[in-house]
Design a protein around this motif. Structure first.
Motif, mmCIF file in Angstrom:
data_model
loop_
_atom_site.group_PDB
_atom_site.id
_atom_site.type_symbol
_atom_site.label_atom_id
_atom_site.label_comp_id
_atom_site.label_asym_id
_atom_site.label_seq_id
_atom_site.Cartn_x
_atom_site.Cartn_y
_atom_site.Cartn_z
ATOM 1 N N ILE A 5 125.895 36.829 36.752
ATOM 2 C CA ILE A 5 125.039 36.165 37.735
ATOM 3 C C ILE A 5 125.522 36.537 39.124
ATOM 4 C CG2 ILE A 5 124.316 33.922 38.646
ATOM 5 C CD1 ILE A 5 124.616 32.814 35.822
ATOM 6 N N HIS A 6 124.577 36.958 39.969
ATOM 7 C CA HIS A 6 124.900 37.350 41.342
ATOM 8 C C HIS A 6 125.140 36.100 42.173
ATOM 9 C CE1 HIS A 6 124.844 39.605 45.056
ATOM 10 N NE2 HIS A 6 123.997 38.705 45.538
ATOM 11 N N LYS A 7 126.309 36.030 42.796
ATOM 12 C CA LYS A 7 126.646 34.893 43.646
ATOM 13 C C LYS A 7 126.444 35.301 45.103
ATOM 14 C CE LYS A 7 130.356 31.847 45.018
ATOM 15 N NZ LYS A 7 131.794 31.646 45.041
ATOM 16 N N ALA A 8 125.590 34.586 45.806
ATOM 17 C CA ALA A 8 125.349 34.878 47.219
ATOM 18 C C ALA A 8 126.636 34.707 48.008
ATOM 19 C CB ALA A 8 124.270 33.956 47.770
ATOM 20 N N GLY A 9 126.881 35.613 48.925
ATOM 21 C CA GLY A 9 128.071 35.532 49.744
ATOM 22 C C GLY A 9 129.246 36.267 49.160
ATOM 23 N N GLY A 10 129.026 36.995 48.097
ATOM 24 C CA GLY A 10 130.101 37.745 47.462
ATOM 25 C C GLY A 10 130.519 38.949 48.300
ATOM 26 N N LEU A 11 131.491 39.670 47.796
ATOM 27 C CA LEU A 11 132.042 40.801 48.517
ATOM 28 C C LEU A 11 130.994 41.866 48.829
ATOM 29 C CD1 LEU A 11 134.893 40.993 49.470
ATOM 30 C CD2 LEU A 11 135.436 42.419 47.514
ATOM 31 N N LEU A 12 130.113 42.164 47.875
ATOM 32 C CA LEU A 12 129.078 43.170 48.110
ATOM 33 C C LEU A 12 128.111 42.719 49.198
ATOM 34 C CD1 LEU A 12 127.848 45.875 47.391
ATOM 35 C CD2 LEU A 12 126.551 44.726 45.580
ATOM 36 N N ASP A 13 127.741 41.452 49.201
ATOM 37 C CA ASP A 13 126.865 40.930 50.253
ATOM 38 C C ASP A 13 127.527 41.022 51.627
ATOM 39 O OD1 ASP A 13 124.828 40.316 48.509
ATOM 40 O OD2 ASP A 13 125.432 38.223 48.284
ATOM 41 N N GLN A 14 128.812 40.706 51.680
ATOM 42 C CA GLN A 14 129.538 40.790 52.945
ATOM 43 C C GLN A 14 129.593 42.231 53.434
ATOM 44 O OE1 GLN A 14 133.331 38.739 52.779
ATOM 45 N NE2 GLN A 14 132.493 37.291 51.312
ATOM 46 N N TYR A 15 129.859 43.155 52.535
ATOM 47 C CA TYR A 15 129.918 44.582 52.864
ATOM 48 C C TYR A 15 128.563 45.069 53.384
ATOM 49 C CZ TYR A 15 130.183 49.606 52.069
ATOM 50 O OH TYR A 15 130.125 50.963 52.213
ATOM 51 N N ASN A 16 127.491 44.696 52.698
ATOM 52 C CA ASN A 16 126.151 45.128 53.099
ATOM 53 C C ASN A 16 125.760 44.542 54.460
ATOM 54 O OD1 ASN A 16 125.695 46.729 50.860
ATOM 55 N ND2 ASN A 16 124.834 45.047 49.680
ATOM 56 N N LEU A 17 126.115 43.296 54.709
ATOM 57 C CA LEU A 17 125.797 42.675 55.997
ATOM 58 C C LEU A 17 126.532 43.375 57.132
ATOM 59 C CD1 LEU A 17 124.480 40.491 57.717
ATOM 60 C CD2 LEU A 17 126.390 38.983 57.126
ATOM 61 N N LEU A 18 127.831 43.619 56.953
ATOM 62 C CA LEU A 18 128.592 44.300 57.991
ATOM 63 C C LEU A 18 128.065 45.710 58.215
ATOM 64 C CD1 LEU A 18 130.862 44.098 60.008
ATOM 65 C CD2 LEU A 18 132.439 44.903 58.241
ATOM 66 N N GLY A 19 127.699 46.408 57.157
ATOM 67 C CA GLY A 19 127.125 47.746 57.289
ATOM 68 C C GLY A 19 125.820 47.730 58.065
ATOM 69 N N ALA A 20 124.979 46.742 57.816
ATOM 70 C CA ALA A 20 123.711 46.630 58.540
ATOM 71 C C ALA A 20 123.943 46.370 60.021
ATOM 72 C CB ALA A 20 122.854 45.522 57.927
ATOM 73 N N ILE A 21 124.935 45.563 60.335
ATOM 74 C CA ILE A 21 125.240 45.281 61.745
ATOM 75 C C ILE A 21 125.778 46.526 62.431
ATOM 76 C CG2 ILE A 21 126.767 43.963 63.274
ATOM 77 C CD1 ILE A 21 126.448 41.638 61.221
ATOM 78 N N ILE A 22 126.675 47.238 61.776
ATOM 79 C CA ILE A 22 127.244 48.456 62.355
ATOM 80 C C ILE A 22 126.165 49.507 62.581
ATOM 81 C CG2 ILE A 22 128.776 50.415 61.876
ATOM 82 C CD1 ILE A 22 130.666 48.364 60.532
ATOM 83 N N ASP A 23 125.226 49.630 61.644
ATOM 84 C CA ASP A 23 124.172 50.643 61.738
ATOM 85 C C ASP A 23 123.056 50.286 62.716
ATOM 86 O OD1 ASP A 23 125.492 52.185 59.915
ATOM 87 O OD2 ASP A 23 124.250 51.565 58.200
ATOM 88 N N SER A 24 122.959 49.028 63.115
ATOM 89 C CA SER A 24 121.862 48.629 63.996
ATOM 90 C C SER A 24 122.074 49.188 65.410
ATOM 91 C CB SER A 24 121.734 47.115 64.032
ATOM 92 O OG SER A 24 122.866 46.547 64.636
ATOM 93 N N PRO A 25 120.992 49.586 66.066
ATOM 94 C CA PRO A 25 121.116 50.191 67.392
ATOM 95 C C PRO A 25 121.508 49.204 68.491
ATOM 96 C CG PRO A 25 118.804 50.009 66.770
ATOM 97 C CD PRO A 25 119.615 49.578 65.577
ATOM 98 N N TRP A 26 121.280 47.920 68.290
ATOM 99 C CA TRP A 26 121.559 46.933 69.329
ATOM 100 C C TRP A 26 123.005 46.452 69.326
ATOM 101 C CZ3 TRP A 26 123.513 42.660 67.106
ATOM 102 C CH2 TRP A 26 123.149 42.384 65.798
#
Length: 56
Positions: A5-26
């Motif tokens: 079962i996928h738990k929200a807030g897990g390590l993969l979610d944290q990694y994906n969120l940080l990656g999205a922030i780093i990749d964003s132009p703003w």
């Protein structure tokens, strides 16, 4: 099929969120640093909720 079962807030979610922030132009370097601390302290406790400005 993976029966885990996928738990929200897990390590993969944290990694994906940080990656999205780093990749964003703003996002600036300061945004990256703040995001790291928000993800580290807030995200595992509250999942995909919004952090208040007071908390930040």
């Amino acid at each position: 099929m993976d029966n885990k079962i996928h738990k929200a807030g897990g390590l993969l979610d944290q990694y994906n969120l940080l990656g999205a922030i780093i990749d964003s132009p703003w996002a600036t370097r300061l945004d990256h640093k703040v995001a790291r601390h928000v993800i580290d302290r807030y995200y595992p406790k509250h999942g995909n909720g919004r952090a208040s400005l007071r908390y930040l």
